[in-house]
Scaffold this active site. Structure first.
Site, mmCIF file in Angstrom:
data_model
loop_
_atom_site.group_PDB
_atom_site.id
_atom_site.type_symbol
_atom_site.label_atom_id
_atom_site.label_comp_id
_atom_site.label_asym_id
_atom_site.label_seq_id
_atom_site.Cartn_x
_atom_site.Cartn_y
_atom_site.Cartn_z
ATOM 1 N N ASN A 1 -10.815 -2.804 -6.003
ATOM 2 C CA ASN A 1 -9.996 -1.861 -6.777
ATOM 3 C C ASN A 1 -10.608 -1.497 -8.138
ATOM 4 O OD1 ASN A 1 -6.787 -3.079 -5.538
ATOM 5 N ND2 ASN A 1 -7.962 -1.290 -4.898
ATOM 6 N N TRP A 2 -11.648 -2.256 -8.570
ATOM 7 C CA TRP A 2 -12.332 -1.880 -9.824
ATOM 8 C C TRP A 2 -13.007 -0.522 -9.691
ATOM 9 C CZ3 TRP A 2 -10.926 -4.815 -13.714
ATOM 10 C CH2 TRP A 2 -10.610 -6.154 -13.499
ATOM 11 N N ARG B 1 -5.633 -1.994 8.682
ATOM 12 C CA ARG B 1 -6.795 -2.725 8.159
ATOM 13 C C ARG B 1 -6.333 -3.991 7.447
ATOM 14 N NH1 ARG B 1 -8.199 2.507 6.271
ATOM 15 N NH2 ARG B 1 -7.194 2.290 4.246
ATOM 16 N N ARG C 1 -11.674 2.150 -8.769
ATOM 17 C CA ARG C 1 -10.745 3.240 -9.090
ATOM 18 C C ARG C 1 -11.079 3.817 -10.465
ATOM 19 N NH1 ARG C 1 -4.985 2.368 -6.303
ATOM 20 N NH2 ARG C 1 -5.838 1.676 -4.318
ATOM 21 N N ASP D 1 0.842 -1.202 0.000
ATOM 22 C CA ASP D 1 0.000 0.000 0.000
ATOM 23 C C ASP D 1 0.879 1.255 0.000
ATOM 24 O OD1 ASP D 1 -2.300 1.479 0.016
ATOM 25 O OD2 ASP D 1 -2.732 1.191 2.150
ATOM 26 N N GLY D 2 0.353 2.313 -0.609
ATOM 27 C CA GLY D 2 1.026 3.608 -0.533
ATOM 28 C C GLY D 2 1.708 4.052 -1.817
ATOM 29 N N THR E 1 -10.840 -7.041 -5.253
ATOM 30 C CA THR E 1 -12.150 -6.987 -5.915
ATOM 31 C C THR E 1 -12.749 -5.574 -5.791
ATOM 32 O OG1 THR E 1 -12.996 -7.945 -3.849
ATOM 33 C CG2 THR E 1 -12.818 -9.424 -5.734
HETATM 34 C C1 FPP Z 1 -1.631 0.188 -3.512
HETATM 35 O O1 FPP Z 1 -1.215 1.525 -3.552
HETATM 36 C C2 FPP Z 1 -1.060 -0.572 -4.616
HETATM 37 C C3 FPP Z 1 -1.759 -1.157 -5.635
HETATM 38 C C4 FPP Z 1 -3.228 -1.123 -5.743
HETATM 39 C C5 FPP Z 1 -1.099 -1.872 -6.725
HETATM 40 C C6 FPP Z 1 0.028 -2.728 -6.276
HETATM 41 C C7 FPP Z 1 0.635 -3.373 -7.432
HETATM 42 C C8 FPP Z 1 1.953 -3.458 -7.677
HETATM 43 C C9 FPP Z 1 2.970 -2.937 -6.768
HETATM 44 C C10 FPP Z 1 2.447 -4.158 -8.887
HETATM 45 C C11 FPP Z 1 2.324 -5.637 -8.787
HETATM 46 C C12 FPP Z 1 2.867 -6.296 -9.991
HETATM 47 C C13 FPP Z 1 2.386 -7.427 -10.563
HETATM 48 C C14 FPP Z 1 3.085 -7.982 -11.717
HETATM 49 C C15 FPP Z 1 1.173 -8.109 -10.091
HETATM 50 P P1 FPP Z 1 -2.335 2.656 -3.651
HETATM 51 O O2 FPP Z 1 -2.542 2.983 -5.070
HETATM 52 O O3 FPP Z 1 -3.558 2.188 -2.927
HETATM 53 O O4 FPP Z 1 -1.638 3.809 -2.888
HETATM 54 P P2 FPP Z 1 -2.368 4.964 -2.041
HETATM 55 O O5 FPP Z 1 -3.130 4.259 -0.937
HETATM 56 O O6 FPP Z 1 -1.243 5.764 -1.522
HETATM 57 O O7 FPP Z 1 -3.259 5.698 -2.990
#
Ligand code: FPP
Length: 260
Positions: free
Chosen positions: A86-87, A212, A89, A38-39, A84
């Protein structure tokens, strides 16, 4: 898995001031480490970059952690890449993530071969864009005979959906007369989850400070130790992993019992 000491020492050669490889008890490395990455978005914002740059940096970080886990002799690394939920976004971010997954899978297939990593997926892949699904299938096919660490990528994964699916599959078996209702126990239910062949995680790491579970492995995390760090995922490196392991190794795991 027994770690290759020479490779491990080389990987962890340049230590920061607060920790070194000697702080990790190599006899007591978790068999299965799970990570909620996350992050990425906040990391990007803090650098004045676009969110997409955060996700790209997140991929580089995942590569480093895969190699680190292989070096440490971890049996299973599971990582939550797309839930499930994240769709929800913005469509352009969903598209970007799906393209990034496909691109990364093809680009990094050599890493899985070199490191003898077997890829598995947790989640319903049937609804993913065709290209992403096809590259995942290629990854599964190319790594199916690898005998080293298992990398379980959770994509379109949600624990409630997983448990609902398992319930439905079990009900079908009962209705067909192939499963006796009295025989349904925790082991049977576990066998209908995406994680059927995997041990439960011993350590769950969550980056970026949120406290969480976010619908991740609700059943499997029953006795897992949690480690939460404020570090954003793209900054989580091999030494951050080492700190998580040192913390894990100080825990007194009783599994509901008492200390002997
Ligand atoms: C959460 O950060 C991260 C994700 C939703 C994507 C994680 C995926 C990768 C690191 C790549 C994985 C690679 C493969 C090949 C499967 P966020 O976007 O929720 O960050 P935020 O909470 O700061 O907005």
């Amino acid at each position: 898995m027994v770690p290759d000491l020479a490779k491990l020492q080389e990987h962890y050669a340049v230590a920061p001031s607060d920790i070194s490889l000697a702080d990790i008890n190599l006899e007591h490395v978790p068999r299965h480490i799970s990570i909620i990455m996350d992050g990425n978005g906040r990391w990007a914002r803090a650098q004045g970059l676009d969110r997409s740059q955060g996700h790209k940096a997140g991929v580089a970080c995942l590569k480093e952690i895969i190699t680190s886990c292989v070096r440490l002799g971890v049996d299973v690394l599971s990582a939550y890449a797309f839930s499930t939920e994240n769709w929800r976004r913005p469509q352009h971010e969903v598209d970007l993530l799906m393209q990034l997954f496909a691109h990364t899978l093809v680009k990094e297939l050599h890493l899985f071969t070199e490191e003898n990593v077997k890829l598995v997926f947790l989640g319903d892949l049937t609804v993913l864009p065709k290209k992403t699904r096809e590259t995942f299938e290629l990854g599964l096919e190319r790594t199916k005979n690898n005998t080293g660490m298992i990398l379980a990528l959770a994509v379109n994964y949600g624990s409630r959906a997983e448990l609902t699916r398992a319930t439905r599959l079990i009900a079908q078996e009962v209705a067909a007369g192939s499963l006796d209702i009295e025989k349904i126990d925790e082991t049977v239910l576990s066998n209908y989850l995406y994680t059927a062949s995997l041990p439960d995680p011993e350590l769950l790491i969550r980056t970026s400070g949120e406290l969480r579970i976010s619908n991740f492995l609700l059943w499997q995390l029953a006795y897992t130790e949690f480690y939460v760090t404020d570090t954003f995922w793209p900054d989580f490196d091999r030494w951050e992993l080492a700190r998580a392991l040192v913390s894990f190794q100080t825990r007194d795991r009783r599994f509901g019992g008492v200390k002997s």
